[in-house]
Design an enzyme around this catalytic site. Structure first.
Site, PDB file in Angstrom:
ATOM      1  N   PHE A 125      47.933 -34.859 -42.405  1.00 38.72           N
ATOM      2  CA  PHE A 125      48.171 -33.459 -42.021  1.00 38.72           C
ATOM      3  C   PHE A 125      47.368 -32.503 -42.900  1.00 38.72           C
ATOM      4  O   PHE A 125      47.590 -31.295 -42.850  1.00 38.72           O
ATOM      5  CB  PHE A 125      49.659 -33.107 -42.181  1.00 38.72           C
ATOM      6  CG  PHE A 125      50.571 -33.915 -41.309  1.00 38.72           C
ATOM      7  CD1 PHE A 125      50.855 -33.520 -40.016  1.00 38.72           C
ATOM      8  CD2 PHE A 125      51.142 -35.084 -41.785  1.00 38.72           C
ATOM      9  CE1 PHE A 125      51.688 -34.270 -39.206  1.00 38.72           C
ATOM     10  CE2 PHE A 125      51.984 -35.841 -40.989  1.00 38.72           C
ATOM     11  CZ  PHE A 125      52.256 -35.435 -39.691  1.00 38.72           C
ATOM     12  N   ALA A 126      46.478 -33.065 -43.726  1.00 40.96           N
ATOM     13  CA  ALA A 126      45.847 -32.250 -44.767  1.00 40.96           C
ATOM     14  C   ALA A 126      44.571 -31.581 -44.260  1.00 40.96           C
ATOM     15  O   ALA A 126      43.493 -31.781 -44.809  1.00 40.96           O
ATOM     16  CB  ALA A 126      45.544 -33.132 -45.980  1.00 40.96           C
TER      17      ALA A 126
ATOM     18  N   THR B 249      43.961 -31.800 -32.157  1.00 42.97           N
ATOM     19  CA  THR B 249      44.315 -30.487 -31.597  1.00 42.97           C
ATOM     20  C   THR B 249      43.808 -30.304 -30.177  1.00 42.97           C
ATOM     21  O   THR B 249      42.785 -30.894 -29.795  1.00 42.97           O
ATOM     22  CB  THR B 249      43.688 -29.390 -32.480  1.00 42.97           C
ATOM     23  OG1 THR B 249      43.825 -28.134 -31.825  1.00 42.97           O
ATOM     24  CG2 THR B 249      42.207 -29.611 -32.694  1.00 42.97           C
TER      25      THR B 249
ATOM     26  N   ILE C 172      43.070 -34.917 -50.864  1.00 38.56           N
ATOM     27  CA  ILE C 172      42.523 -35.891 -49.919  1.00 38.56           C
ATOM     28  C   ILE C 172      41.022 -36.145 -50.167  1.00 38.56           C
ATOM     29  O   ILE C 172      40.496 -37.191 -49.815  1.00 38.56           O
ATOM     30  CB  ILE C 172      42.759 -35.436 -48.456  1.00 38.56           C
ATOM     31  CG1 ILE C 172      42.434 -36.574 -47.485  1.00 38.56           C
ATOM     32  CG2 ILE C 172      41.955 -34.178 -48.110  1.00 38.56           C
ATOM     33  CD1 ILE C 172      42.938 -36.402 -46.101  1.00 38.56           C
TER      34      ILE C 172
ATOM     35  N   TYR D 196      36.633 -25.449 -36.095  1.00 37.99           N
ATOM     36  CA  TYR D 196      37.889 -26.178 -36.319  1.00 37.99           C
ATOM     37  C   TYR D 196      38.026 -27.324 -35.317  1.00 37.99           C
ATOM     38  O   TYR D 196      38.239 -28.483 -35.693  1.00 37.99           O
ATOM     39  CB  TYR D 196      39.084 -25.217 -36.208  1.00 37.99           C
ATOM     40  CG  TYR D 196      40.391 -25.947 -36.127  1.00 37.99           C
ATOM     41  CD1 TYR D 196      40.828 -26.726 -37.192  1.00 37.99           C
ATOM     42  CD2 TYR D 196      41.173 -25.904 -34.972  1.00 37.99           C
ATOM     43  CE1 TYR D 196      42.024 -27.437 -37.100  1.00 37.99           C
ATOM     44  CE2 TYR D 196      42.359 -26.600 -34.887  1.00 37.99           C
ATOM     45  CZ  TYR D 196      42.774 -27.370 -35.951  1.00 37.99           C
ATOM     46  OH  TYR D 196      43.940 -28.076 -35.855  1.00 37.99           O
TER      47      TYR D 196
ATOM     48  N   TYR E  94      53.240 -27.174 -43.407  1.00 28.86           N
ATOM     49  CA  TYR E  94      54.163 -26.818 -42.318  1.00 28.86           C
ATOM     50  C   TYR E  94      54.519 -28.028 -41.449  1.00 28.86           C
ATOM     51  O   TYR E  94      55.677 -28.455 -41.391  1.00 28.86           O
ATOM     52  CB  TYR E  94      53.526 -25.690 -41.493  1.00 28.86           C
ATOM     53  CG  TYR E  94      54.277 -25.338 -40.239  1.00 28.86           C
ATOM     54  CD1 TYR E  94      55.652 -25.097 -40.266  1.00 28.86           C
ATOM     55  CD2 TYR E  94      53.611 -25.229 -39.020  1.00 28.86           C
ATOM     56  CE1 TYR E  94      56.338 -24.760 -39.106  1.00 28.86           C
ATOM     57  CE2 TYR E  94      54.290 -24.890 -37.858  1.00 28.86           C
ATOM     58  CZ  TYR E  94      55.651 -24.662 -37.908  1.00 28.86           C
ATOM     59  OH  TYR E  94      56.319 -24.335 -36.756  1.00 28.86           O
TER      60      TYR E  94
ATOM     61  N   GLY F 114      50.421 -25.966 -49.134  1.00 23.20           N
ATOM     62  CA  GLY F 114      51.785 -26.510 -49.086  1.00 23.20           C
ATOM     63  C   GLY F 114      52.577 -26.100 -50.318  1.00 23.20           C
ATOM     64  O   GLY F 114      52.025 -25.567 -51.283  1.00 23.20           O
TER      65      GLY F 114
ATOM     66  N   ASP G 107      49.933 -34.335 -51.679  1.00 27.37           N
ATOM     67  CA  ASP G 107      49.545 -32.980 -51.265  1.00 27.37           C
ATOM     68  C   ASP G 107      48.923 -32.279 -52.474  1.00 27.37           C
ATOM     69  O   ASP G 107      49.391 -32.450 -53.595  1.00 27.37           O
ATOM     70  CB  ASP G 107      50.790 -32.210 -50.789  1.00 27.37           C
ATOM     71  CG  ASP G 107      50.443 -31.017 -49.924  1.00 27.37           C
ATOM     72  OD1 ASP G 107      50.830 -31.014 -48.738  1.00 27.37           O
ATOM     73  OD2 ASP G 107      49.779 -30.081 -50.422  1.00 27.37           O
TER      74      ASP G 107
ATOM     75  N   LEU H 195      48.901 -29.068 -52.786  1.00 21.14           N
ATOM     76  CA  LEU H 195      49.652 -27.806 -52.909  1.00 21.14           C
ATOM     77  C   LEU H 195      48.748 -26.575 -52.782  1.00 21.14           C
ATOM     78  O   LEU H 195      49.074 -25.508 -53.305  1.00 21.14           O
ATOM     79  CB  LEU H 195      50.456 -27.768 -54.219  1.00 21.14           C
ATOM     80  CG  LEU H 195      51.476 -28.898 -54.393  1.00 21.14           C
ATOM     81  CD1 LEU H 195      52.238 -28.745 -55.714  1.00 21.14           C
ATOM     82  CD2 LEU H 195      52.484 -28.948 -53.238  1.00 21.14           C
TER      83      LEU H 195
HETATM   84  N1  UFG Z   1      47.955 -13.580 -29.773  1.00 23.65           N
HETATM   85  C1  UFG Z   1      48.211 -12.227 -29.593  1.00 23.65           C
HETATM   86  N2  UFG Z   1      48.554 -11.503 -30.681  1.00 23.65           N
HETATM   87  C2  UFG Z   1      48.651 -12.040 -31.927  1.00 23.65           C
HETATM   88  C3  UFG Z   1      48.383 -13.425 -32.095  1.00 23.65           C
HETATM   89  C4  UFG Z   1      48.039 -14.172 -30.988  1.00 23.65           C
HETATM   90  O1  UFG Z   1      48.128 -11.694 -28.490  1.00 23.65           O
HETATM   91  O2  UFG Z   1      48.936 -11.302 -32.873  1.00 23.65           O
HETATM   92  C5  UFG Z   1      47.566 -14.367 -28.593  1.00 23.65           C
HETATM   93  C6  UFG Z   1      46.206 -14.994 -28.737  1.00 23.65           C
HETATM   94  O3  UFG Z   1      45.206 -14.086 -28.387  1.00 23.65           O
HETATM   95  C7  UFG Z   1      46.327 -16.173 -27.798  1.00 23.65           C
HETATM   96  C8  UFG Z   1      47.796 -16.577 -27.901  1.00 23.65           C
HETATM   97  O4  UFG Z   1      48.463 -15.453 -28.464  1.00 23.65           O
HETATM   98  O5  UFG Z   1      46.059 -15.767 -26.502  1.00 23.65           O
HETATM   99  C9  UFG Z   1      48.024 -17.773 -28.791  1.00 23.65           C
HETATM  100  O6  UFG Z   1      47.332 -17.557 -29.999  1.00 23.65           O
HETATM  101  P1  UFG Z   1      47.622 -18.404 -31.329  1.00 23.65           P
HETATM  102  O7  UFG Z   1      46.746 -17.858 -32.401  1.00 23.65           O
HETATM  103  O8  UFG Z   1      49.082 -18.465 -31.576  1.00 23.65           O
HETATM  104  O9  UFG Z   1      47.193 -19.862 -30.928  1.00 23.65           O
HETATM  105  P2  UFG Z   1      45.826 -20.432 -30.325  1.00 23.65           P
HETATM  106  O10 UFG Z   1      46.140 -20.864 -28.935  1.00 23.65           O
HETATM  107  O11 UFG Z   1      44.709 -19.501 -30.505  1.00 23.65           O
HETATM  108  O12 UFG Z   1      45.528 -21.650 -31.277  1.00 23.65           O
HETATM  109  C10 UFG Z   1      46.515 -22.528 -31.696  1.00 23.65           C
HETATM  110  C11 UFG Z   1      46.149 -23.059 -33.071  1.00 23.65           C
HETATM  111  C12 UFG Z   1      44.950 -23.938 -33.003  1.00 23.65           C
HETATM  112  C13 UFG Z   1      45.097 -24.966 -31.938  1.00 23.65           C
HETATM  113  C14 UFG Z   1      45.449 -24.329 -30.627  1.00 23.65           C
HETATM  114  C15 UFG Z   1      45.683 -25.373 -29.584  1.00 23.65           C
HETATM  115  O13 UFG Z   1      45.882 -21.961 -33.932  1.00 23.65           O
HETATM  116  O14 UFG Z   1      44.806 -24.573 -34.244  1.00 23.65           O
HETATM  117  O15 UFG Z   1      46.627 -23.566 -30.784  1.00 23.65           O
HETATM  118  O16 UFG Z   1      46.201 -24.821 -28.439  1.00 23.65           O
HETATM  119  F1  UFG Z   1      43.946 -25.625 -31.783  1.00 23.65           F
END
Ligand code: UFG
Length: 330
Positions: free
Chosen positions: A78-79, A122, A52, A146, A11, A36, A31, A33
């Site tokens: 990015f892997a 991250t 990688i 992670y 992505y 990806g 990559d 795959l």
């Molecule tokens: N959320 C919902 N419903 C859903 C999915 C998510 O309410 O169906 C909420 C989550 O609870 C959270 C917010 O939306 O409060 C954001 O959640 P995401 O899963 O979109 O993202 P995160 O903030 O948990 O994590 C993402 C990446 C990580 C990265 C992080 C850094 O998944 O890899 O952002 O901010 F580290």
């Protein structure tokens, strides 16, 4: 500049490849795959299928490029595996792929004399942040495997670059979403846990219901606040970062976010302006910090980088990509 993009069929990696090519740079992609897709790789990039974790695969790409007349100037990484709940269930997989993968990549770079690396880290390295906005020098206390694999990788990169006179550009991403303007590439994965794609999968009917995880957080409306950044803005930062470390023979580490926080409820409201979809309130999801917002002043000062796209642009582009993908499948 010639870049070897490891994970360039995924992505974020595929978007970085598009931005590198738009900026006139030469690109090769490595990559395996596993997540990806071959068709995500820009047609002007050379493609090497490989892993990688396999030094021979990385060396084949580096040597293949050198044989074409110009060696690789910079490696972009990015892997990584990046699903937080999956990392809690399968920590060994995450340490193996994310940390050992970086070690193998660095070893191969050292052996081939490649002195520049752009690395995807991250916001998860901050854990539960102390302030409203995360600053690069804040304490780093990841609360999931992670985030910990990325912190371990950051440390390894710093030590190795110091020992071997190499430069790094480490970016700590906040919440990345959206799709390239061409709509040729976007978030293809169906098994995601992220907010924006889950909303849009519900909009296009791939899911029956969207769930808001928790409304009792210490935030203005009780839902979690995050900092959303468009994937193409983020990808553009990688071009600027690579150019910067090459031109200045130095290393940098920056947050990449918008500096603005939106609650889950606000994102839902914004998405509903594009199209309606069913929403239900659910329990909190384990491990979600209440608020994660980037201070991205450093990226602005050093690289002149600022996101150009808004939350609406992010939502719209993810939706358009998904609709186009559905139309193609039909
Ligand atoms: N959320 C919902 N419903 C859903 C999915 C998510 O309410 O169906 C909420 C989550 O609870 C959270 C917010 O939306 O409060 C954001 O959640 P995401 O899963 O979109 O993202 P995160 O903030 O948990 O994590 C993402 C990446 C990580 C990265 C992080 C850094 O998944 O890899 O952002 O901010 F580290």
């Amino acid at each position: 500049m010639k870049a070897l993009v490891i994970g360039g069929a995924g992505y974020i990696g595929s978007h970085a490849v598009y931005e590198l090519i738009r900026a006139g740079h030469e690109v090769a992609v490595l990559d395996n795959l596993s997540t990806g897709k071959r068709e995500m790789v820009h047609r002007d990039a050379r493609f090497y299928e490989g892993d990688i974790l396999n030094k021979t695969d990385i060396a084949r790409a580096i040597e293949g490029e050198a044989a074409l007349g110009r060696p690789v100037d910079v490696v972009m990484h990015f892997a990584a595996k990046l699903i937080v709940p999956e990392s809690v269930e399968q920590p060994l997989e995450y340490y193996h792929n994310n940390v050992e993968g970086v070690r193998v990549m660095l070893e191969t770079m050292v052996e081939h004399g490649i002195g520049n690396l752009v690395f995807s880290s991250t916001a998860a390295v901050y854990g539960e942040p102390e302030h409203d906005e995360c600053l690069e020098d804040d304490d780093l206390m990841p609360i999931n495997p992670y985030g910990d694999t990325k912190l371990a990788s950051e440390k390894m990169i710093k030590w190795v670059c110091a020992a071997h006179d190499m430069n790094y550009c480490i970016f700590r991403y906040f919440n990345v979403a959206g799709a390239d303007d061409s709509l040729e590439i976007g978030l293809e994965k169906d098994q995601v846990t992220w907010l924006v794609p889950l909303i849009m999968q519900t909009v296009v009917g791939e899911r029956d219901m969207f769930y808001i995880f928790g409304t009792d957080y210490e935030t203005p409306d009780g839902t979690c606040v995050r900092d959303y950044v468009h994937v193409s803005d983020l990808a553009r930062a990688h071009v600027l970062g690579a150019e910067y470390i090459l031109e200045n023979d130095t290393s940098i580490l920056c947050n990449l976010g918008s500096g603005s926080g939106y609650s889950v409820a606000e994102v839902v409201t914004a998405a509903k302006k594009l199209a309606d979809f069913p929403v239900t309130i659910a329990e909190r999801r384990a491990g979600d910090p209440a608020k994660l917002i980037a201070n991205s002043d450093r990226a602005k000062e050093i690289l002149g980088w600022m996101p150009k796209r808004t939350l609406d642009d992010i939502l719209r582009s993810d939706l358009e990509f998904r609709r186009r993908r559905q139309a193609r499948k039909a």
